[in-house]
Design a protein around this motif. Sequence first.
Motif, PDB file in Angstrom:
ATOM      1  N   TYR A  49       0.838  -1.214   0.000  1.00  0.00           N
ATOM      2  CA  TYR A  49       0.000   0.000   0.000  1.00  0.00           C
ATOM      3  C   TYR A  49       0.869   1.258   0.000  1.00  0.00           C
ATOM      4  CZ  TYR A  49      -3.747   3.227   1.241  1.00  0.00           C
ATOM      5  OH  TYR A  49      -4.645   4.270   1.233  1.00  0.00           O
ATOM      6  N   LYS A  50       1.905   1.275   0.852  1.00  0.00           N
ATOM      7  CA  LYS A  50       2.729   2.480   0.970  1.00  0.00           C
ATOM      8  C   LYS A  50       3.515   2.759  -0.311  1.00  0.00           C
ATOM      9  CE  LYS A  50       4.649   1.267   4.949  1.00  0.00           C
ATOM     10  NZ  LYS A  50       5.421   1.342   6.225  1.00  0.00           N
ATOM     11  N   VAL A  51       4.023   1.696  -0.940  1.00  0.00           N
ATOM     12  CA  VAL A  51       4.756   1.900  -2.194  1.00  0.00           C
ATOM     13  C   VAL A  51       3.817   2.412  -3.283  1.00  0.00           C
ATOM     14  CG1 VAL A  51       5.987   0.730  -4.053  1.00  0.00           C
ATOM     15  CG2 VAL A  51       6.568   0.239  -1.682  1.00  0.00           C
ATOM     16  N   ALA A  52       2.606   1.868  -3.328  1.00  0.00           N
ATOM     17  CA  ALA A  52       1.629   2.327  -4.322  1.00  0.00           C
ATOM     18  C   ALA A  52       1.280   3.791  -4.107  1.00  0.00           C
ATOM     19  CB  ALA A  52       0.372   1.465  -4.255  1.00  0.00           C
ATOM     20  N   GLU A  53       1.155   4.204  -2.846  1.00  0.00           N
ATOM     21  CA  GLU A  53       0.858   5.603  -2.548  1.00  0.00           C
ATOM     22  C   GLU A  53       1.986   6.518  -3.023  1.00  0.00           C
ATOM     23  OE1 GLU A  53      -2.040   7.117  -0.756  1.00  0.00           O
ATOM     24  OE2 GLU A  53      -2.662   5.305  -1.817  1.00  0.00           O
ATOM     25  N   GLN A  54       3.215   6.032  -2.970  1.00  0.00           N
ATOM     26  CA  GLN A  54       4.350   6.822  -3.443  1.00  0.00           C
ATOM     27  C   GLN A  54       4.412   6.872  -4.964  1.00  0.00           C
ATOM     28  OE1 GLN A  54       7.650   4.852  -1.575  1.00  0.00           O
ATOM     29  NE2 GLN A  54       7.194   5.649   0.465  1.00  0.00           N
ATOM     30  N   GLN A  55       4.028   5.773  -5.611  1.00  0.00           N
ATOM     31  CA  GLN A  55       4.114   5.693  -7.069  1.00  0.00           C
ATOM     32  C   GLN A  55       2.959   6.407  -7.762  1.00  0.00           C
ATOM     33  OE1 GLN A  55       4.162   1.456  -7.612  1.00  0.00           O
ATOM     34  NE2 GLN A  55       6.396   1.342  -7.641  1.00  0.00           N
ATOM     35  N   ARG A  56       1.815   6.460  -7.109  1.00  0.00           N
ATOM     36  CA  ARG A  56       0.606   6.961  -7.777  1.00  0.00           C
ATOM     37  C   ARG A  56       0.744   8.406  -8.283  1.00  0.00           C
ATOM     38  NH1 ARG A  56      -2.593   5.397  -4.269  1.00  0.00           N
ATOM     39  NH2 ARG A  56      -2.965   3.345  -5.190  1.00  0.00           N
ATOM     40  N   PRO A  57       1.319   9.329  -7.501  1.00  0.00           N
ATOM     41  CA  PRO A  57       1.451  10.700  -8.007  1.00  0.00           C
ATOM     42  C   PRO A  57       2.300  10.805  -9.265  1.00  0.00           C
ATOM     43  CG  PRO A  57       1.726  10.658  -5.627  1.00  0.00           C
ATOM     44  CD  PRO A  57       1.731   9.232  -6.084  1.00  0.00           C
ATOM     45  N   VAL A  58       3.208   9.844  -9.461  1.00  0.00           N
ATOM     46  CA  VAL A  58       4.043   9.847 -10.664  1.00  0.00           C
ATOM     47  C   VAL A  58       3.275   9.236 -11.839  1.00  0.00           C
ATOM     48  CG1 VAL A  58       6.188   9.020 -11.697  1.00  0.00           C
ATOM     49  CG2 VAL A  58       6.139   9.713  -9.285  1.00  0.00           C
ATOM     50  N   THR A  59       2.663   8.073 -11.591  1.00  0.00           N
ATOM     51  CA  THR A  59       1.944   7.375 -12.657  1.00  0.00           C
ATOM     52  C   THR A  59       0.745   8.185 -13.152  1.00  0.00           C
ATOM     53  OG1 THR A  59       2.611   5.252 -11.706  1.00  0.00           O
ATOM     54  CG2 THR A  59       0.743   5.229 -13.253  1.00  0.00           C
ATOM     55  N   TYR A  60       0.079   8.867 -12.239  1.00  0.00           N
ATOM     56  CA  TYR A  60      -1.139   9.607 -12.598  1.00  0.00           C
ATOM     57  C   TYR A  60      -0.911  11.122 -12.539  1.00  0.00           C
ATOM     58  CZ  TYR A  60      -3.603   5.177 -12.341  1.00  0.00           C
ATOM     59  OH  TYR A  60      -4.030   3.887 -12.569  1.00  0.00           O
ATOM     60  N   LYS A  61       0.311  11.539 -12.838  1.00  0.00           N
ATOM     61  CA  LYS A  61       0.649  12.960 -12.773  1.00  0.00           C
ATOM     62  C   LYS A  61      -0.223  13.792 -13.707  1.00  0.00           C
ATOM     63  CE  LYS A  61       4.575  16.154 -12.949  1.00  0.00           C
ATOM     64  NZ  LYS A  61       3.873  17.198 -13.720  1.00  0.00           N
ATOM     65  N   ALA A  62      -0.505  13.269 -14.887  1.00  0.00           N
ATOM     66  CA  ALA A  62      -1.299  14.038 -15.855  1.00  0.00           C
ATOM     67  C   ALA A  62      -2.691  14.343 -15.302  1.00  0.00           C
ATOM     68  CB  ALA A  62      -1.407  13.267 -17.173  1.00  0.00           C
ATOM     69  N   GLN A  63      -3.331  13.331 -14.715  1.00  0.00           N
ATOM     70  CA  GLN A  63      -4.668  13.527 -14.162  1.00  0.00           C
ATOM     71  C   GLN A  63      -4.634  14.464 -12.960  1.00  0.00           C
ATOM     72  OE1 GLN A  63      -3.341  10.642 -15.022  1.00  0.00           O
ATOM     73  NE2 GLN A  63      -4.808   9.397 -16.180  1.00  0.00           N
ATOM     74  N   LEU A  64      -3.626  14.308 -12.107  1.00  0.00           N
ATOM     75  CA  LEU A  64      -3.520  15.158 -10.925  1.00  0.00           C
ATOM     76  C   LEU A  64      -3.241  16.606 -11.305  1.00  0.00           C
ATOM     77  CD1 LEU A  64      -1.467  12.719  -8.662  1.00  0.00           C
ATOM     78  CD2 LEU A  64      -3.858  13.385  -8.359  1.00  0.00           C
ATOM     79  N   ASP A  65      -2.390  16.800 -12.286  1.00  0.00           N
ATOM     80  CA  ASP A  65      -2.102  18.166 -12.753  1.00  0.00           C
ATOM     81  C   ASP A  65      -3.337  18.786 -13.399  1.00  0.00           C
ATOM     82  OD1 ASP A  65       0.459  17.893 -11.836  1.00  0.00           O
ATOM     83  OD2 ASP A  65       1.382  17.622 -13.814  1.00  0.00           O
ATOM     84  N   GLN A  66      -4.058  17.986 -14.177  1.00  0.00           N
ATOM     85  CA  GLN A  66      -5.266  18.493 -14.826  1.00  0.00           C
ATOM     86  C   GLN A  66      -6.307  18.886 -13.776  1.00  0.00           C
ATOM     87  OE1 GLN A  66      -7.207  15.664 -17.395  1.00  0.00           O
ATOM     88  NE2 GLN A  66      -8.849  17.080 -17.989  1.00  0.00           N
ATOM     89  N   ALA A  67      -6.451  18.055 -12.755  1.00  0.00           N
ATOM     90  CA  ALA A  67      -7.422  18.344 -11.701  1.00  0.00           C
ATOM     91  C   ALA A  67      -7.041  19.611 -10.940  1.00  0.00           C
ATOM     92  CB  ALA A  67      -7.533  17.159 -10.747  1.00  0.00           C
ATOM     93  N   GLU A  68      -5.748  19.768 -10.655  1.00  0.00           N
ATOM     94  CA  GLU A  68      -5.309  20.945  -9.920  1.00  0.00           C
ATOM     95  C   GLU A  68      -5.518  22.211 -10.742  1.00  0.00           C
ATOM     96  OE1 GLU A  68      -4.239  23.328  -7.020  1.00  0.00           O
ATOM     97  OE2 GLU A  68      -4.552  21.162  -6.839  1.00  0.00           O
ATOM     98  N   ALA A  69      -5.242  22.134 -12.050  1.00  0.00           N
ATOM     99  CA  ALA A  69      -5.450  23.292 -12.916  1.00  0.00           C
ATOM    100  C   ALA A  69      -6.937  23.640 -12.999  1.00  0.00           C
ATOM    101  CB  ALA A  69      -4.890  23.011 -14.312  1.00  0.00           C
ATOM    102  N   ARG A  70      -7.771  22.620 -13.110  1.00  0.00           N
ATOM    103  CA  ARG A  70      -9.217  22.865 -13.196  1.00  0.00           C
ATOM    104  C   ARG A  70      -9.750  23.406 -11.870  1.00  0.00           C
ATOM    105  NH1 ARG A  70     -12.673  25.241 -15.000  1.00  0.00           N
ATOM    106  NH2 ARG A  70     -14.790  24.470 -15.376  1.00  0.00           N
TER     107      ARG A  70
END
Length: 227
Positions: A49-70
């Motif tokens: 779980y902890k490793v996935a939490e660390q990897q997720r912001p990298v793997t889903y950076k596009a979605q997270l950046d899009q959400a933050e911009a919106r």
Amino acid sequence: MKLLLKPAVALGLAMAAASPLVSAPAYAQSANGVGVVSLPAAVANSNAYKVAEQQRPVTYKAQLDQAEARRAAIAAQLQPMMTKFNTDRQAANPNQQALQQQATQIQQIEQNGQRELQQILAPVSLSRAYVTEQIEDKLDDAVQAAAKKKNITLILDPSQGAVVFADAKHNITQDVVNELNALLPSAQLVPPQGWLPREIREQQAAAAAAQGQQPAAPATGAQPTGR
């Protein structure tokens, strides 16, 4: 032994919203064959779980950046509207009808924005549910293994309201975490195409059964051993 686990989606969202969990200390033995384990804490403190939490912001950076911009754009749109609303309602004789219209418009923009953000972040939420479900699938085996090593015959879960108080010597949460780490060193981060959380699959199966239909086979993907 069969554990009563919370649905993966609910558990994943609850842990995401909560403060970071601290691993419970390990103890040499339980008392009188009784152990206490927090299943959500065991999941959240597992390596997978902890490793996935660390990897997720990298793997889903596009979605997270899009959400933050919106999110920033929605806030910028609402700011002058909120300023005008607050100014108008402080007038000597405020127009209540106009204020109501402004409030309704602001609320609609907020609600539409929230739905849009949820849609953008849906892959992120699905990833968290997928990782959590992989860990949950190993949780029963992990608890049984920890119980066997500690000679425990009764296990209580305070997170489900079963325990009001328990001395620290009864706590085997870290033991369960250790077993989870051995059973599932890592989890797949990205769900296979068409994958749905267990709760939704069960709802669909129940609906199909009620209609006399054969439920669709769930997407399984590869074995959850990679990242």
